[in-house]
Design a protein around this motif. Structure first.
Motif, mmCIF file in Angstrom:
data_model
loop_
_atom_site.group_PDB
_atom_site.id
_atom_site.type_symbol
_atom_site.label_atom_id
_atom_site.label_comp_id
_atom_site.label_asym_id
_atom_site.label_seq_id
_atom_site.Cartn_x
_atom_site.Cartn_y
_atom_site.Cartn_z
ATOM 1 N N ILE A 278 -19.165 -8.336 -6.165
ATOM 2 C CA ILE A 278 -17.678 -7.823 -6.289
ATOM 3 C C ILE A 278 -16.758 -9.260 -6.381
ATOM 4 O O ILE A 278 -17.049 -10.112 -5.533
ATOM 5 N N PHE B 242 -10.960 -1.737 -8.057
ATOM 6 C CA PHE B 242 -11.459 -1.482 -7.013
ATOM 7 C C PHE B 242 -12.846 -0.732 -7.216
ATOM 8 O O PHE B 242 -12.645 0.391 -7.739
ATOM 9 N N PRO B 243 -13.950 -1.402 -7.077
ATOM 10 C CA PRO B 243 -15.153 -0.655 -7.936
ATOM 11 C C PRO B 243 -15.741 0.395 -7.274
ATOM 12 O O PRO B 243 -16.414 1.429 -8.100
ATOM 13 N N ASN B 244 -15.497 0.908 -6.044
ATOM 14 C CA ASN B 244 -15.629 1.944 -5.455
ATOM 15 C C ASN B 244 -14.787 3.203 -5.728
ATOM 16 O O ASN B 244 -15.089 4.114 -5.095
ATOM 17 N N MET B 245 -13.776 3.029 -6.517
ATOM 18 C CA MET B 245 -12.847 4.173 -6.586
ATOM 19 C C MET B 245 -12.901 4.356 -8.126
ATOM 20 O O MET B 245 -13.158 3.685 -9.058
ATOM 21 N N ILE C 260 -10.032 -8.819 -5.944
ATOM 22 C CA ILE C 260 -9.678 -7.630 -5.370
ATOM 23 C C ILE C 260 -8.689 -7.570 -3.982
ATOM 24 O O ILE C 260 -7.938 -6.892 -4.016
ATOM 25 N N ARG D 94 -10.921 0.351 2.896
ATOM 26 C CA ARG D 94 -11.104 1.188 1.750
ATOM 27 C C ARG D 94 -11.666 0.568 0.737
ATOM 28 O O ARG D 94 -12.216 1.701 -0.408
ATOM 29 N N ILE D 95 -11.950 -0.724 0.433
ATOM 30 C CA ILE D 95 -12.694 -1.199 -0.687
ATOM 31 C C ILE D 95 -13.791 -2.120 -0.504
ATOM 32 O O ILE D 95 -14.798 -1.432 -1.014
ATOM 33 N N PRO E 270 -16.766 0.208 1.533
ATOM 34 C CA PRO E 270 -17.561 1.041 0.683
ATOM 35 C C PRO E 270 -18.000 0.456 -0.404
ATOM 36 O O PRO E 270 -19.350 0.889 -0.635
ATOM 37 N N SER E 271 -17.886 -0.550 -0.808
ATOM 38 C CA SER E 271 -18.768 -1.398 -2.042
ATOM 39 C C SER E 271 -19.955 -1.985 -1.375
ATOM 40 O O SER E 271 -20.586 -2.107 -2.385
#
Lengths: 340, 252
Positions: free
Chosen positions: B148, A87-90, B153, B170-171, B174-175
């Motif tokens: 991405i 998960f790229p943002n974490m 994902i 959550r993913i 934000p990305s």
């Protein structure tokens, strides 16, 4: 009854069968490796087990429970993807914690589990880092840790090492084997690398065109390939058909032979070779010598037939040279007779 | 760097100086400075009304367009790749159609012919910006989405037990925040600086800053300069707030 049982599993994309009538058993605490050339259906089979691709028929049972029609998230399966899918943002810690948060565990337990896994995987110094700042090896460790932290019933690994360079790949391969011994998890590992398959697999399933060509332990697969296709894929065999066998060794037989390069002995020609029962000899001409680390590979021609022979590369030995005449010897016990 | 400064900053600085100048002719810099025009402007109730109207339209448009366009882009990209191709072609249409045609179409749409009456209200502007806003969100958000590995994902998220909504919240969102911020800022500036659609759709019924600039355009040059300077200040402050608020969200 095995821990993981796959029975009569089939999947088609339109008219094209991807895999057909697959039966597979995986024992608890073991690694089963699916190996085969690209497009043989091994990744789709893995995705069907994960619940990411619906099979057309057949059943998948894990720990006695039929999971064939369950959603992916209900199967209790962890998966490691070829390109990590972090998960790229974490951060590393957040990647590990995300699945535990979905289980609504208390924050203290999540923190403890994440911290233990981070330490186990040697990710401590990078625990706060985002995936973009990690190396390929570190990313794959995080992906593995993210799957293992949930203590899955079954871990699936889809060519997890293929995007890494050779050195890191070898190191991670050893680490994975060690980790599996320590944690005792059950895994299905997909690869197209035969060396990886032999090293990691407690059982290996060699796939060809959507079917298992052979399933067995690493020694069995390496030493006794069941078919020509398995021999061609595993072990770098010399494959000799009956005509060639007669031409080189002056012996009649009706099956193909698969002979490991290291099973053939090569030596400088002697005036009167001693022939004995079960030993086949032939004169050859060396056409190439390659140093493969601890092994010397001789490429030879025996009556117009090309063969490869591996000899131990001992220190201080003087290898034969290209163009030298030599003699080869082969024991009948080292020959695998192949069905087509 | 010097050229960028000369082209971008000098004209704004010159307008600002002109807004504060007592007299400026035949010299490099003004002869003297005064706040007379700025005071006159702020004392004019039409100015404060125009600022309020512009902010209302810009913020309203930001809320409406982001609520409609962003989920549509995300859902099309994640679940309907075939529709997504059509969307890519559709979003450029409003820019291919002359403004007058689009404005007349919007007036007809919101005049009650189809059961919706918005003409003469700020809502016609707020909803009127949706077709224009879509592409300003689409391009930066799509660039982020393409960067991405979304399919993997989603699969990885589902395998660790997350619902699609949780993965999105959550993913995925934000990305794509950097793209979303760009889209929000561009849409805010489009809504606050638009004259053509504001004039054609609402005109004097709902005077925005740009329409007020148009009204003053025949009068004092100093007053216009003061107004444009104030306009730049409003845009700068409002955009800074948008960037600050969304950046805080990214950092958290």
């Amino acid at each position: 009854m095995s821990y993981v049982e796959i029975r009569n599993l089939s999947k088609r994309f339109g008219d094209t069968p991807v895999f057909e009538s697959i039966d597979l058993d995986v024992e608890k605490g073991s690694i089963c490796v699916l190996v085969g050339p690209s497009g043989c259906g091994k990744t789709t089979l893995l995705r069907a087990v994960a619940g990411l691709a619906a099979p057309d028929q057949g059943t998948i049972t894990i720990d006695g429970k039929d999971v064939t029609r369950l959603e992916a998230k209900q199967r209790g399966i962890g998966m490691v993807f070829q390109h990590y899918a972090l998960f790229p943002n974490m951060s590393v810690e957040q990647n590990l914690a995300f699945g535990l948060e979905q289980m609504k565990l208390p924050a203290t337990i999540i923190a403890k589990k994440v911290s233990r896994m981070v330490d186990l995987m040697g990710l401590g110094p990078r625990a706060k880092a985002r995936p973009a700042t990690l190396s390929g090896g570190q990313k794959q460790r995080v992906a593995l840790a993210r799957a293992l932290v949930l203590e899955p019933k079954l871990l699936l690994l889809d060519e997890p090492l293929s995007a890494l360079d050779a050195q890191i790949r070898k190191r991670l391969r050893d680490e994975l084997k060690k980790l599996q011994h320590e944690m005792g998890f059950t895994a299905i590992f997909v690869t197209h690398d035969q060396e990886e398959a032999l090293l990691l697999g407690d059982r290996i399933g060699v796939m060809q065109s959507g079917r298992f060509a052979q399933v067995g332990g690493p020694s069995e697969i390496y030493g006794h390939p069941a078919t020509m296709a398995v021999a061609k894929f595993i072990g770098d065999f010399n494959i000799l058909d009956p005509v060639t066998i007669e031409q080189v060794f002056n012996r009649k037989c009706c099956l193909n032979w698969a002979v490991h390069p290291q099973a053939i002995e090569i030596f400088r020609p002697i005036p009167k070779p001693k022939l004995s029962e079960g030993i086949y000899q032939a004169d050859v001409q060396i056409t190439g010598v390659h140093v493969l680390g601890c092994v010397l590979r001789y490429m030879v021609q025996a009556k117009g037939v090309a063969l490869k022979i591996d000899a131990l590369n001992r220190p201080n030995m003087t290898p034969m040279k290209k163009g030298d005449a030599a003699r080869i010897s082969l024991s009948a016990a080292d020959i695998c007779e192949l069905q087509n | 760097m010097g050229l960028v400064f000369a082209v971008q900053v000098l004209p704004i600085a010159a307008v600002a100086l002109n807004g504060f100048a007592t007299e400026w002719a035949g010299s490099v810099l003004p002869v003297g400075y005064t706040t007379q025009y700025m005071s006159q402007l702020f004392a004019d109730p039409r100015f404060t009304q125009a600022v309020g109207n512009s902010l209302l339209v810009a913020v309203g448009s930001l809320v409406v367009t982001s609520t409609i366009c962003v989920p549509a882009i995300l859902v099309a990209h994640c679940y309907f790749p075939i529709l997504d191709r059509w969307m890519g072609a559709l979003i450029i249409l409003p820019y291919a159609v002359p403004s007058i045609v689009l404005a007349l179409g919007l007036l007809r749409l919101y005049s009650g012919n189809y059961g919706v009456v918005l003409n003469g209200t700020p809502w016609v502007l707020i909803f009127g910006y949706i077709p224009l806003a879509a592409s300003l969100y689409y391009v930066p958000i799509k660039n982020n989405l393409r960067a991405i590995a979304l399919t993997e994902i989603f699969e990885a998220g589902r395998l660790v037990g997350a619902s699609d909504l949780a993965i999105m919240r959550r993913i995925v969102i934000p990305s794509i925040m950097p793209g979303l911020v760009v889209g929000l800022v561009m849409n805010f500036t489009l809504a606050i600086s638009d004259f053509v659609y504001a004039n054609l759709l609402v005109g004097g019924h709902f005077p925005t800053l740009q329409i007020f600039i148009g009204v003053l355009s025949g009068g004092s040059g100093r007053l216009i300069s003061a107004l444009i300077t104030a306009y730049f200040a409003v845009v700068l402050i409002a955009t800074s707030i948008v960037i600050w608020a969304t950046s805080r969200k990214i950092a958290s």
